[in-house]
Every structure is written in C-alpha cells, then in structure tokens.
Design a protein around this motif. Structure first.
Motif, PDB file in Angstrom:
ATOM      1  N   PHE A 124       0.860  -1.193   0.000  1.00 15.22           N
ATOM      2  CA  PHE A 124       0.000   0.000   0.000  1.00 15.22           C
ATOM      3  C   PHE A 124       0.890   1.235   0.000  1.00 15.22           C
ATOM      4  O   PHE A 124       2.113   1.116   0.069  1.00 15.22           O
ATOM      5  CB  PHE A 124      -0.932   0.015   1.223  1.00 15.22           C
ATOM      6  CG  PHE A 124      -0.211   0.023   2.547  1.00 15.22           C
ATOM      7  CD1 PHE A 124       0.049   1.204   3.213  1.00 15.22           C
ATOM      8  CD2 PHE A 124       0.223  -1.174   3.127  1.00 15.22           C
ATOM      9  CE1 PHE A 124       0.723   1.211   4.425  1.00 15.22           C
ATOM     10  CE2 PHE A 124       0.896  -1.178   4.345  1.00 15.22           C
ATOM     11  CZ  PHE A 124       1.147   0.008   4.995  1.00 15.22           C
ATOM     12  N   TYR A 125       0.253   2.395  -0.113  1.00 18.49           N
ATOM     13  CA  TYR A 125       0.964   3.678  -0.031  1.00 18.49           C
ATOM     14  C   TYR A 125       0.618   4.358   1.296  1.00 18.49           C
ATOM     15  O   TYR A 125      -0.520   4.289   1.763  1.00 18.49           O
ATOM     16  CB  TYR A 125       0.527   4.609  -1.150  1.00 18.49           C
ATOM     17  CG  TYR A 125       0.998   4.225  -2.536  1.00 18.49           C
ATOM     18  CD1 TYR A 125       2.162   4.772  -3.066  1.00 18.49           C
ATOM     19  CD2 TYR A 125       0.259   3.345  -3.325  1.00 18.49           C
ATOM     20  CE1 TYR A 125       2.580   4.450  -4.345  1.00 18.49           C
ATOM     21  CE2 TYR A 125       0.672   3.017  -4.608  1.00 18.49           C
ATOM     22  CZ  TYR A 125       1.833   3.576  -5.114  1.00 18.49           C
ATOM     23  OH  TYR A 125       2.250   3.264  -6.383  1.00 18.49           O
ATOM     24  N   GLY A 126       1.586   5.050   1.894  1.00 20.44           N
ATOM     25  CA  GLY A 126       1.318   5.799   3.127  1.00 20.44           C
ATOM     26  C   GLY A 126       2.507   6.675   3.461  1.00 20.44           C
ATOM     27  O   GLY A 126       3.454   6.751   2.676  1.00 20.44           O
ATOM     28  N   GLY A 130       2.747   8.898  -2.572  1.00 19.59           N
ATOM     29  CA  GLY A 130       3.630   8.118  -3.426  1.00 19.59           C
ATOM     30  C   GLY A 130       4.647   7.262  -2.684  1.00 19.59           C
ATOM     31  O   GLY A 130       5.495   6.636  -3.313  1.00 19.59           O
ATOM     32  N   TYR A 133       4.880   1.002   0.623  1.00 18.89           N
ATOM     33  CA  TYR A 133       5.251   0.030   1.654  1.00 18.89           C
ATOM     34  C   TYR A 133       5.536  -1.293   0.952  1.00 18.89           C
ATOM     35  O   TYR A 133       4.631  -1.907   0.400  1.00 18.89           O
ATOM     36  CB  TYR A 133       4.143  -0.109   2.699  1.00 18.89           C
ATOM     37  CG  TYR A 133       4.181   1.017   3.711  1.00 18.89           C
ATOM     38  CD1 TYR A 133       3.705   2.272   3.372  1.00 18.89           C
ATOM     39  CD2 TYR A 133       4.713   0.836   4.984  1.00 18.89           C
ATOM     40  CE1 TYR A 133       3.754   3.318   4.281  1.00 18.89           C
ATOM     41  CE2 TYR A 133       4.768   1.875   5.902  1.00 18.89           C
ATOM     42  CZ  TYR A 133       4.293   3.114   5.544  1.00 18.89           C
ATOM     43  OH  TYR A 133       4.352   4.148   6.447  1.00 18.89           O
TER      44      TYR A 133
ATOM     45  N   ILE B  28      -6.115   9.151  -2.070  1.00 19.91           N
ATOM     46  CA  ILE B  28      -5.757   8.543  -0.775  1.00 19.91           C
ATOM     47  C   ILE B  28      -5.095   7.184  -0.971  1.00 19.91           C
ATOM     48  O   ILE B  28      -4.156   6.828  -0.269  1.00 19.91           O
ATOM     49  CB  ILE B  28      -6.979   8.459   0.167  1.00 19.91           C
ATOM     50  CG1 ILE B  28      -6.563   7.951   1.540  1.00 19.91           C
ATOM     51  CG2 ILE B  28      -8.087   7.615  -0.402  1.00 19.91           C
ATOM     52  CD1 ILE B  28      -7.572   8.129   2.628  1.00 19.91           C
ATOM     53  N   GLU B  29      -5.506   6.444  -1.999  1.00 15.57           N
ATOM     54  CA  GLU B  29      -4.911   5.122  -2.240  1.00 15.57           C
ATOM     55  C   GLU B  29      -3.451   5.226  -2.657  1.00 15.57           C
ATOM     56  O   GLU B  29      -2.717   4.261  -2.568  1.00 15.57           O
ATOM     57  CB  GLU B  29      -5.695   4.369  -3.313  1.00 15.57           C
ATOM     58  CG  GLU B  29      -6.992   3.790  -2.805  1.00 15.57           C
ATOM     59  CD  GLU B  29      -7.703   2.988  -3.883  1.00 15.57           C
ATOM     60  OE1 GLU B  29      -7.180   1.947  -4.268  1.00 15.57           O
ATOM     61  OE2 GLU B  29      -8.763   3.439  -4.342  1.00 15.57           O
ATOM     62  N   LYS B  30      -3.044   6.420  -3.128  1.00 16.24           N
ATOM     63  CA  LYS B  30      -1.633   6.627  -3.477  1.00 16.24           C
ATOM     64  C   LYS B  30      -0.928   7.445  -2.394  1.00 16.24           C
ATOM     65  O   LYS B  30       0.128   8.017  -2.609  1.00 16.24           O
ATOM     66  CB  LYS B  30      -1.534   7.328  -4.838  1.00 16.24           C
ATOM     67  CG  LYS B  30      -2.059   6.498  -6.016  1.00 16.24           C
ATOM     68  CD  LYS B  30      -1.064   5.432  -6.457  1.00 16.24           C
ATOM     69  CE  LYS B  30      -1.631   4.408  -7.418  1.00 16.24           C
ATOM     70  NZ  LYS B  30      -1.789   4.907  -8.771  1.00 16.24           N
ATOM     71  N   GLY B  31      -1.574   7.566  -1.242  1.00 18.28           N
ATOM     72  CA  GLY B  31      -0.912   8.190  -0.100  1.00 18.28           C
ATOM     73  C   GLY B  31      -1.121   9.692   0.038  1.00 18.28           C
ATOM     74  O   GLY B  31      -0.423  10.343   0.810  1.00 18.28           O
ATOM     75  N   GLN B 253      -0.942  12.100   7.389  1.00 22.40           N
ATOM     76  CA  GLN B 253      -0.634  11.000   6.482  1.00 22.40           C
ATOM     77  C   GLN B 253      -1.776   9.993   6.511  1.00 22.40           C
ATOM     78  O   GLN B 253      -2.594  10.014   7.428  1.00 22.40           O
ATOM     79  CB  GLN B 253       0.696  10.373   6.888  1.00 22.40           C
ATOM     80  CG  GLN B 253       0.756   9.932   8.336  1.00 22.40           C
ATOM     81  CD  GLN B 253       2.179   9.597   8.743  1.00 22.40           C
ATOM     82  OE1 GLN B 253       3.039  10.460   8.803  1.00 22.40           O
ATOM     83  NE2 GLN B 253       2.424   8.333   9.021  1.00 22.40           N
ATOM     84  N   VAL B 254      -1.821   9.110   5.499  1.00 30.40           N
ATOM     85  CA  VAL B 254      -3.006   8.245   5.349  1.00 30.40           C
ATOM     86  C   VAL B 254      -2.894   6.925   6.106  1.00 30.40           C
ATOM     87  O   VAL B 254      -3.881   6.212   6.258  1.00 30.40           O
ATOM     88  CB  VAL B 254      -3.331   7.975   3.860  1.00 30.40           C
ATOM     89  CG1 VAL B 254      -3.545   9.280   3.114  1.00 30.40           C
ATOM     90  CG2 VAL B 254      -2.248   7.150   3.187  1.00 30.40           C
ATOM     91  N   THR B 255      -1.668   6.566   6.562  1.00 30.19           N
ATOM     92  CA  THR B 255      -1.534   5.382   7.405  1.00 30.19           C
ATOM     93  C   THR B 255      -0.682   5.740   8.611  1.00 30.19           C
ATOM     94  O   THR B 255       0.121   6.667   8.559  1.00 30.19           O
ATOM     95  CB  THR B 255      -0.834   4.219   6.662  1.00 30.19           C
ATOM     96  OG1 THR B 255       0.428   4.673   6.183  1.00 30.19           O
ATOM     97  CG2 THR B 255      -1.680   3.721   5.503  1.00 30.19           C
TER      98      THR B 255
END
Lengths: 227, 290
Positions: A124-126, A130, A133, B28-31, B253-255
């Motif tokens: 995934f991205y986080g 861009g 992980y 969001i899926e790309k951060g 940040q998203v995570t």
C-alpha cells in the motif's frame, strides 16, 4: 463498523501475497458496490478501511461489507505487474551505504546485490504521497532506523529502515538509511505513481551517467512484465 | 448579472494562510492526505451565508495578523470562525455578515482574540487549480503549501446578493469543551483502568500542533504493542508507546503505525482545531448508539 462514517475489514496480522490479493479483490467489489457514494478507501498491511462523507446506518453498511467479503473467491485475479525500477547506488547519492556495509560486514557490491535481487511486493501507499510500503527485504539488510531522523532526505532516495526498504518520493525528514537514488520523479502534482498494491518492484542498479540521462523520464515509460 | 474578475494580493500572509475546501476524496490510495478546512463547520457557515455550496474553497487564516487587498474586481465575502477584529480600509466590520468589497479595498485581520482558524468565503470562485478533486493547498500536489507575501489569488466575484441585515454573529458551539469520540480499533486492547482513564480525564492541547496533527499534553501509560501500519483519517487518535495522544488533523498522512484508540466525530474535529495550546476539553463517548 467503528463509527457512522468508518468501517473496516481486518485480516490476520501476517502480511503476505495471499492476504493482499484478497484485500485487492474486496477493494474492487467495494468500489463497484459503492458507485455514486463519496468515500475514501484506504489500505494497510491487513486492514481495509472505508470512510464515508455522510454518516450511515449500521445495517446498510455492514451488508455492503459482507457482500464484498463473500465475493472474494469469485473475483478474477487482478492483473499484476513487475516493474523494473532504476536505482543508482553511487556514493554521491548514498550517504549511508558505507556505514551500513561496515556495520553489516558486507562489501558495497554485496549490499547492492542483496538489495537489487528480490522482487519486492507493494502492499500500500502511506507516510507521504507516493511512498510505497514494500515487503521482501533480505534479512541480512535489516537495520534499525536512526535514533535521530535526518532533517532532509532528497527526493528519490532509496533507503532501508528496520525490515523495510522504500523510496522517498519527496524531500522530507526521515530516519531510514539512504543507500541510493532513483532518477524517476514519483510525484508531480496530479501525477502519482502507476504501481498498484499487488505489483512487484525490482530495483535495477544503474551507473551515475545513466542516472543523469534518465532524469525526468516519465514512469509510465518504465519497463514492466505481467506476472 | 455580471461576473467580476479580479485578484487578491497578499500583503501580510501571517503564519499560515491558504485556500482550503471540503477536502480531497481522490488520491488517498496513493498516499495523498485529505486536506481541507481545519474547522469545516466554520467554513460551511461562511459559505452558507453567501448562498454558496458549503464545501466550496475558502481563504483559511491561522491566528490572524494578516492583510491583503482586492487589487482588481469587486465581490462579496463573509468571515466565520475564530474571533477576530477585521478592518476594511481601517473600518471595523463584523464576522458572520455579508461584506461588499470594492476594487482597492484593504482588508486587515488583527491577531485573533480567541480560536485559531478563520474563514473567508466568496460569492463566486477562487480561480485556483483543482487537483485530484480539490482546491485545497497541499504541497507538492498543489504548487504551494501556503500563500506568501506578494502572491496573487485570482478570483471571480459572482452575482451580487441584495443588501441584507442578516447577521449570524460569531457562531458558538454548544458544549464547546466536549469532544465526541468513537472507540477506535485498538481501544479494546487497553486494560479496563486504561480505557477509563483515556475516556474520563481532562485533556490539554499542546503547542505541538499543525495542519497534520495535534499532540495532547497528558500521558496515558500503556503497554500496547505497535500494530502493523494501518489506515488513519482526520480525527483518528493514536496512542504512542510513550503514552502521548496524537489527534490526526486534515493534512495527516493516510496510514499510521501507532495503536488507533479513539476517533473524533467528524463535526467535532473543528472544535478541537480551534483550541489553543493550554486550553482544555473532555471526551464524550456515550452520546449516540449507532
């Protein structure tokens, strides 16, 4: 369902390809089921989260998630790609490469070989727009993060932190050990990386003159194969 | 009715002034973080006053000490949010009221007397690019993180509303010191005493805060293990191993890699954003059965 806005599906906390494929399949079903709604869909290693703009009722939301979970086996496998990702391991871009070699008692060539051999799985991205992980780092290269993060790590830096390796898409502070740099620009306004969760990334060592000539190459021109 | 094109010129941008809207629902899926107004309710009210869509972009001002001019064009605007003295060409105007701006007007926003975020809505449009479905500034998804001295913000003033005496005043939120929360995915991993302490103590907003997050002063001793990185959203509260609570805000940040113990009700995120370092509040968790 955690709140009227937020629902999650959890898998066992043991990230692997099989779980990732199930999450991808679930994600695709949810996107179809939720067409017309405003929501955010976000993934971690083992959690798929939905956050809706509007509060909703439990029964409705739970039945949508159930449908997506039940559809997991029926979904066709999503096409996966393996991308060749150029990295220059020249010391000019790799401020932490020699110290890492010393700590690990490995030569520079050995570190580069170990780092560029595996096919890394994108989960995934986080952290930053861009930022990927990736799993699959060779255990011999595991290295705890720096106690004090660096204030500036250059965009494109390829680094190792703990059991992970990754690429800094933007200049940012960071506590990972920088061992190389890619000439690719990962994030530029609306243009975000094309790699999808489930794809594989293979780092391909390039020399410094190749790095200079590849600067500004669009990622969409990168070589990939379907796997 | 005519549309008036023009622009605002930033004279004193203050500590953090930017354009923000209802947030980014793509990327969001790309951060890419959500972004959007820190106090969404205040921005919605400012837009509603002018009959605009509530999630439309506003000028978001942090702490005041800002001045700008309408160098060209004319338009109607409204202010909502933090308590501030606002002067147009030296003359005080009130918050929560439609204001006519003419070409050459100088707008001065004094340092806020209460709250942290103020919104100026516009009858018309700020002509800033829409990136990934939102006008909200977020570098490098947008060219700028914030406005700087001398920056021009192009705009078009829309149809002029008739003069009115309607006046919202400065909105005040009932139960200002209560922030509604839901239990997060890792809440149940805390011991009973820790759960009670987490929900029932009084909290203080710390100086460590920005558009990404707010750290609270109080420490909740815990022995939770760090989970695998998992999705976080504006409003998610993470508990670090050293016991600090971090409330994720709009540019988070998203995570995140810390346990997610609570989640602030969307409509109360702004209430928390308006609190200054040192101000206190309590959580309420038994407000609704959903």
């Amino acid at each position: 369902m955690l709140s009227p806005y937020h629902s999650e599906i959890h898998w066992p906390a043991e990230p692997c390809l099989e779980i990732l494929m199930e999450m991808n399949s679930c994600k695709n079903s949810l996107k179809n089921l939720l067409e017309g709604n405003t929501y955010k869909l976000s993934m971690g290693y083992h959690v798929l989260a939905l956050y809706f703009e509007q509060a909703g009722d439990r029964e409705n939301r739970e039945s949508i998630l159930e449908k997506a979970i039940n559809a997991i086996q029926q979904e066709p496998l999503v096409e996966r790609k393996r991308w060749e990702f150029p990295v220059c391991y020249d010391e000019a871009f790799a401020s932490d490469l020699l110290p890492l070699c010393k700590t690990k008692n490995l030569t520079k060539e050995e570190v580069i070989f170990l780092h560029s051999s595996p096919n890394y799985l994108l989960h995934f991205y986080g952290f930053l727009p861009g930022f990927m992980y990736l799993s699959g780092l060779d255990q011999q290269l595991n290295h705890p993060r720096k106690k004090t993060p660096e204030r500036h790590i250059a965009a494109g830096s390829v680094a190792i932190g703990g059991q992970q390796t990754g690429v800094y898409p933007l200049q940012s502070p960071g506590g990972w050990h920088v061992i190389g740099r890619t000439p690719l620009i990962l994030v530029n306004g609306e243009r975000l990386p094309p790699f999808q969760p489930g794809d594989e990334i293979t780092f391909k060592p390039i020399l410094k003159n190749r790095f200079e000539s590849m600067k500004g190459v669009e990622i969409k021109e990168l070589a990939y194969e379907c796997i | 009715m005519s549309v008036s094109k023009g622009w605002i010129k930033m004279i004193k941008p203050g500590p953090y002034t930017s354009i923000q809207d209802g947030g980014r629902w793509e990327g969001i899926e790309k951060g890419v973080p959500s972004g959007g107004c820190m106090d969404m309710l205040a921005a919605r009210l400012a837009n509603a006053l002018l009959g605009q869509k509530e999630e439309k972009p506003c000028l978001e001002i942090f702490m005041g000490g800002v001045s700008f001019s309408l160098e060209k064009g004319r338009c109607q605007v409204a202010f909502c949010g933090a308590d501030a003295e606002i002067r147009i060409n030296g003359e005080a105007v009130v918050l929560g009221k439609i204001i006519d701006l003419q070409e050459g007007d100088q707008i001065e926003i004094m340092p806020f007397s209460a709250g942290q975020w103020l919104y100026m809505s516009l009858a018309g449009n700020f002509l800033v690019p829409k990136v990934l479905g939102s006008h909200s500034f977020y570098f490098p998804i947008t060219k700028k993180a914030r406005l700087e001295k001398g920056d021009l913000v192009p705009l078009e003033g829309g149809e002029t509303l008739p003069p009115t005496n309607s006046y919202l005043g400065n909105y005040s939120i009932p139960f200002r010191d209560k922030v509604r929360v839901y239990l997060g995915p890792d809440f149940s991993k805390l011991k009973k005493e820790q759960q009670e302490e987490l929900l029932n103590r009084v909290y203080t907003v710390s100086k460590r805060q920005n558009r990404m997050g707010i750290m609270l002063e109080e420490v909740i001793e815990n022995d939770l293990l760090d989970p695998l990185s998992s999705p976080v959203f504006p409003g998610t509260i993470q508990l670090t191993p050293s016991g600090n609570l971090i409330v994720m805000m709009r540019d988070a940040q998203v995570t995140g890699g810390y346990p997610r113990v609570l989640e602030v009700e969307e409509r109360d995120i702004g209430k928390l954003a308006q609190k200054r370092p040192g101000e206190q509040f309590a959580f309420v968790s038994d407000f609704v059965d959903f």
